[in-house]
Design a protein around this motif. Structure first.
Motif, PDB file in Angstrom:
ATOM      1  N   MET A 137      65.458  49.044  62.185  1.00  0.00           N
ATOM      2  CA  MET A 137      64.693  48.840  63.419  1.00  0.00           C
ATOM      3  C   MET A 137      65.607  48.462  64.578  1.00  0.00           C
ATOM      4  N   ALA A 138      66.676  47.714  64.266  1.00  0.00           N
ATOM      5  CA  ALA A 138      67.642  47.350  65.308  1.00  0.00           C
ATOM      6  C   ALA A 138      68.375  48.592  65.810  1.00  0.00           C
ATOM      7  N   ILE A 139      68.705  49.504  64.903  1.00  0.00           N
ATOM      8  CA  ILE A 139      69.409  50.728  65.324  1.00  0.00           C
ATOM      9  C   ILE A 139      68.508  51.560  66.251  1.00  0.00           C
ATOM     10  N   ASP A 140      67.253  51.733  65.875  1.00  0.00           N
ATOM     11  CA  ASP A 140      66.349  52.525  66.736  1.00  0.00           C
ATOM     12  C   ASP A 140      66.260  51.925  68.140  1.00  0.00           C
ATOM     13  N   GLU A 141      66.068  50.610  68.198  1.00  0.00           N
ATOM     14  CA  GLU A 141      65.934  49.984  69.520  1.00  0.00           C
ATOM     15  C   GLU A 141      67.260  50.012  70.282  1.00  0.00           C
ATOM     16  N   ALA A 142      68.372  49.824  69.563  1.00  0.00           N
ATOM     17  CA  ALA A 142      69.692  49.830  70.212  1.00  0.00           C
ATOM     18  C   ALA A 142      69.971  51.195  70.839  1.00  0.00           C
ATOM     19  N   PRO A 150      66.385  47.654  50.759  1.00  0.00           N
ATOM     20  CA  PRO A 150      65.267  47.899  49.849  1.00  0.00           C
ATOM     21  C   PRO A 150      64.065  48.549  50.549  1.00  0.00           C
ATOM     22  N   SER A 151      63.166  49.106  49.734  1.00  0.00           N
ATOM     23  CA  SER A 151      61.918  49.647  50.273  1.00  0.00           C
ATOM     24  C   SER A 151      61.262  48.592  51.145  1.00  0.00           C
ATOM     25  N   ALA A 152      60.511  49.035  52.154  1.00  0.00           N
ATOM     26  CA  ALA A 152      59.945  48.063  53.094  1.00  0.00           C
ATOM     27  C   ALA A 152      58.581  48.521  53.609  1.00  0.00           C
ATOM     28  N   VAL A 153      57.804  47.534  54.053  1.00  0.00           N
ATOM     29  CA  VAL A 153      56.591  47.831  54.802  1.00  0.00           C
ATOM     30  C   VAL A 153      56.913  47.560  56.268  1.00  0.00           C
ATOM     31  N   SER A 154      56.622  48.534  57.137  1.00  0.00           N
ATOM     32  CA  SER A 154      56.713  48.235  58.570  1.00  0.00           C
ATOM     33  C   SER A 154      55.304  48.222  59.126  1.00  0.00           C
ATOM     34  N   ILE A 155      55.032  47.220  59.969  1.00  0.00           N
ATOM     35  CA  ILE A 155      53.709  47.176  60.588  1.00  0.00           C
ATOM     36  C   ILE A 155      53.851  47.423  62.084  1.00  0.00           C
ATOM     37  N   GLY A 156      52.753  47.893  62.685  1.00  0.00           N
ATOM     38  CA  GLY A 156      52.749  48.170  64.111  1.00  0.00           C
ATOM     39  C   GLY A 156      52.869  46.879  64.916  1.00  0.00           C
ATOM     40  N   TYR A 157      53.354  46.996  66.136  1.00  0.00           N
ATOM     41  CA  TYR A 157      53.587  45.830  66.987  1.00  0.00           C
ATOM     42  C   TYR A 157      52.354  44.929  67.087  1.00  0.00           C
ATOM     43  N   PHE A 158      51.158  45.534  67.130  1.00  0.00           N
ATOM     44  CA  PHE A 158      49.933  44.755  67.380  1.00  0.00           C
ATOM     45  C   PHE A 158      49.235  44.305  66.105  1.00  0.00           C
ATOM     46  N   GLN A 159      49.787  44.652  64.958  1.00  0.00           N
ATOM     47  CA  GLN A 159      49.057  44.360  63.722  1.00  0.00           C
ATOM     48  C   GLN A 159      49.263  42.930  63.236  1.00  0.00           C
ATOM     49  N   SER A 160      48.247  42.458  62.534  1.00  0.00           N
ATOM     50  CA  SER A 160      48.321  41.138  61.919  1.00  0.00           C
ATOM     51  C   SER A 160      48.972  41.286  60.548  1.00  0.00           C
ATOM     52  N   CYS A 176      54.530  42.264  47.868  1.00  0.00           N
ATOM     53  CA  CYS A 176      55.843  42.624  48.414  1.00  0.00           C
ATOM     54  C   CYS A 176      56.938  41.799  47.747  1.00  0.00           C
ATOM     55  N   LYS A 177      56.640  40.504  47.606  1.00  0.00           N
ATOM     56  CA  LYS A 177      57.615  39.607  46.991  1.00  0.00           C
ATOM     57  C   LYS A 177      57.869  40.025  45.536  1.00  0.00           C
ATOM     58  N   GLU A 178      56.766  40.298  44.854  1.00  0.00           N
ATOM     59  CA  GLU A 178      56.876  40.670  43.444  1.00  0.00           C
ATOM     60  C   GLU A 178      57.717  41.932  43.253  1.00  0.00           C
ATOM     61  N   TYR A 179      57.523  42.915  44.136  1.00  0.00           N
ATOM     62  CA  TYR A 179      58.214  44.195  43.963  1.00  0.00           C
ATOM     63  C   TYR A 179      59.505  44.290  44.777  1.00  0.00           C
ATOM     64  N   GLY A 180      59.884  43.214  45.457  1.00  0.00           N
ATOM     65  CA  GLY A 180      61.127  43.236  46.238  1.00  0.00           C
ATOM     66  C   GLY A 180      61.062  44.128  47.458  1.00  0.00           C
ATOM     67  N   VAL A 181      59.874  44.167  48.074  1.00  0.00           N
ATOM     68  CA  VAL A 181      59.676  45.016  49.255  1.00  0.00           C
ATOM     69  C   VAL A 181      59.785  44.159  50.515  1.00  0.00           C
ATOM     70  N   ASP A 182      60.636  44.584  51.440  1.00  0.00           N
ATOM     71  CA  ASP A 182      60.813  43.883  52.719  1.00  0.00           C
ATOM     72  C   ASP A 182      59.605  44.101  53.626  1.00  0.00           C
ATOM     73  N   VAL A 183      59.405  43.209  54.595  1.00  0.00           N
ATOM     74  CA  VAL A 183      58.320  43.383  55.560  1.00  0.00           C
ATOM     75  C   VAL A 183      58.893  43.224  56.962  1.00  0.00           C
ATOM     76  N   ILE A 184      58.559  44.142  57.847  1.00  0.00           N
ATOM     77  CA  ILE A 184      59.084  44.065  59.201  1.00  0.00           C
ATOM     78  C   ILE A 184      58.049  44.508  60.226  1.00  0.00           C
ATOM     79  N   ARG A 185      58.192  43.973  61.445  1.00  0.00           N
ATOM     80  CA  ARG A 185      57.327  44.398  62.563  1.00  0.00           C
ATOM     81  C   ARG A 185      58.113  45.358  63.451  1.00  0.00           C
ATOM     82  N   ARG A 186      57.474  46.465  63.813  1.00  0.00           N
ATOM     83  CA  ARG A 186      58.135  47.439  64.705  1.00  0.00           C
ATOM     84  C   ARG A 186      57.928  47.062  66.171  1.00  0.00           C
ATOM     85  N   ILE A 187      58.693  47.707  67.074  1.00  0.00           N
ATOM     86  CA  ILE A 187      58.369  47.525  68.501  1.00  0.00           C
ATOM     87  C   ILE A 187      57.309  48.515  68.945  1.00  0.00           C
ATOM     88  N   THR A 188      56.985  49.450  68.078  1.00  0.00           N
ATOM     89  CA  THR A 188      55.965  50.452  68.405  1.00  0.00           C
ATOM     90  C   THR A 188      54.615  50.059  67.821  1.00  0.00           C
TER      91      THR A 188
END
Lengths: 90, 255
Positions: free
Chosen positions: B19-24, B45-55, B65-77
């Motif tokens: 996500m940092a590369i895309d924004e950079a 690792p595999s990840a979930v990205s959520i939209g900027y406005f999502q809860s 996510c924790k159990e399966y080692g999946v990262d979680v991140i918020r996008r700027i989009t």
């Protein structure tokens, strides 16, 4: 704190989390899978609704989108009004 | 003469870095006039990205996510939640100025053009898909790609997911799907609303084959030539700065 969900016909989902005291909104948080450009405008919209009497929600939302250059995709200003009002009706 | 764009090809990084590369790249395009860029990438690792406005708590099953080692991140989009399966998903991003002669000024029309590049790429693989406004691509009535765009200071950043061989069962273990959202769909199982290239084509498909088709899709649709390149030193510096934001709890849990 009350929350409501509203599914916009065609796909997008809006959620509002609202705290109301004596007919005035004291906290508003909106979330969902919609698009708003610029994105940071959501914070201004929430601020514009804070301290709004419940019967002014429509006016405040309308004024916000009239005054600010904000584009929406997947939802309309009316949908924001709808989901906020849903939290109050409950 | 065909215009040349930079291709940053199949980098494998963690969620905050991607996500940092895309924004950079978008920021550098504004300030330093770096080249128009297409990236293809995978998340490890595999990840979930959520939209900027999502809860985050509404959209993501954090325990799973924790159990399966999946990262979680918020996008700027904006847009919806995506499961980026390391073993079955390719993400693309595109950065170009809004006044580029090929880019429609209208946001929806630009979604259609960029998604058209994906549709054309998938066609090369034998997948008949179509753009479904606002931001989806469907094949055989099922979602195979989701896309999200933002515009800042005259630059478009659009990124999106292409499901190659994603584990769709795992996808719906890590994502929460609202009852309200399901209720107006006629299909019983949410899992049946999504497909991937392997399911659609009913054959094994490699990342290499998918990658090549996507590159052709972008080149033919945008009438450009893609030339492999790297991030500039300015972009790398921005990536380091932005990485901190994307890794922070304040950013990820803001909504």
């Amino acid at each position: 704190m009350r929350t409501a969900e509203y599914k916009v016909p065609g796909g997008k989902l809006l959620t509002a989390e609202v705290e109301e005291k004596n007919g005035v909104l004291v906290h508003v948080k909106i979330s969902g899978d919609f698009f708003m450009h610029p994105e940071a405008a959501i914070i201004d919209l929430e601020a514009a609704l804070c301290n709004s009497p419940t019967d002014e929600i429509e006016d405040r939302v309308e004024r916000f989108f009239y005054v600010n250059k904000v584009s929406l995709f997947g939802v309309s200003p009316e949908d924001f009004v709808k989901v906020i009002k849903l939290t109050i009706i409950q | 003469m065909t215009e040349t764009w930079r291709l940053i090809d199949m980098r494998i990084e963690d969620a905050p870095t991607q996500m940092a590369i895309d924004e950079a790249i978008a920021m550098a395009r504004i300030k330093e006039g770096t080249p128009n860029t297409i990236r293809l990438y995978r998340w490890n690792p595999s990840a979930v990205s959520i939209g900027y406005f999502q809860s985050i708590t509404k959209e993501v099953n954090l325990d799973a996510c924790k159990e399966y080692g999946v990262d979680v991140i918020r996008r700027i989009t904006g847009g919806g939640a995506v499961y980026h399966d390391y073993n079955g998903e390719i993400t693309y991003s595109l950065v170009a100025p809004t006044n580029h002669p090929k880019m429609p000024r209208d946001i929806l029309a630009s979604y259609e053009l960029i998604c058209g590049a994906i549709v054309n790429g998938l066609k090369e693989l034998g997948v008949e898909s179509e753009f479904k406004p606002v931001n989806d691509i469907v094949a055989g009535g099922k979602k195979i790609s989701g896309n999200a765009q933002t515009r800042r200071h005259g630059v478009i950043l659009q990124h999106g997911t292409i499901l190659v061989d994603s584990d769709i069962r795992r996808m719906f273990q890590v994502l929460r799907v609202s009852d309200v959202k399901i209720s107006d769909k006629l299909i019983q199982a949410v899992e049946e609303r999504v497909t991937n290239l392997r399911r659609y084509l009913e054959r094994d498909i490699s990342f290499d084959e998918s990658r090549e088709a996507l590159i052709h899709g972008f080149e033919n649709t945008l009438e450009i030539k893609l030339e492999a390149g790297e991030l500039t030193s300015g972009e790398k510096k921005l990536v380091n700065e932005l990485h901190e934001k994307y890794s922070s709890k304040e950013w990820v849990f803001q909504r």
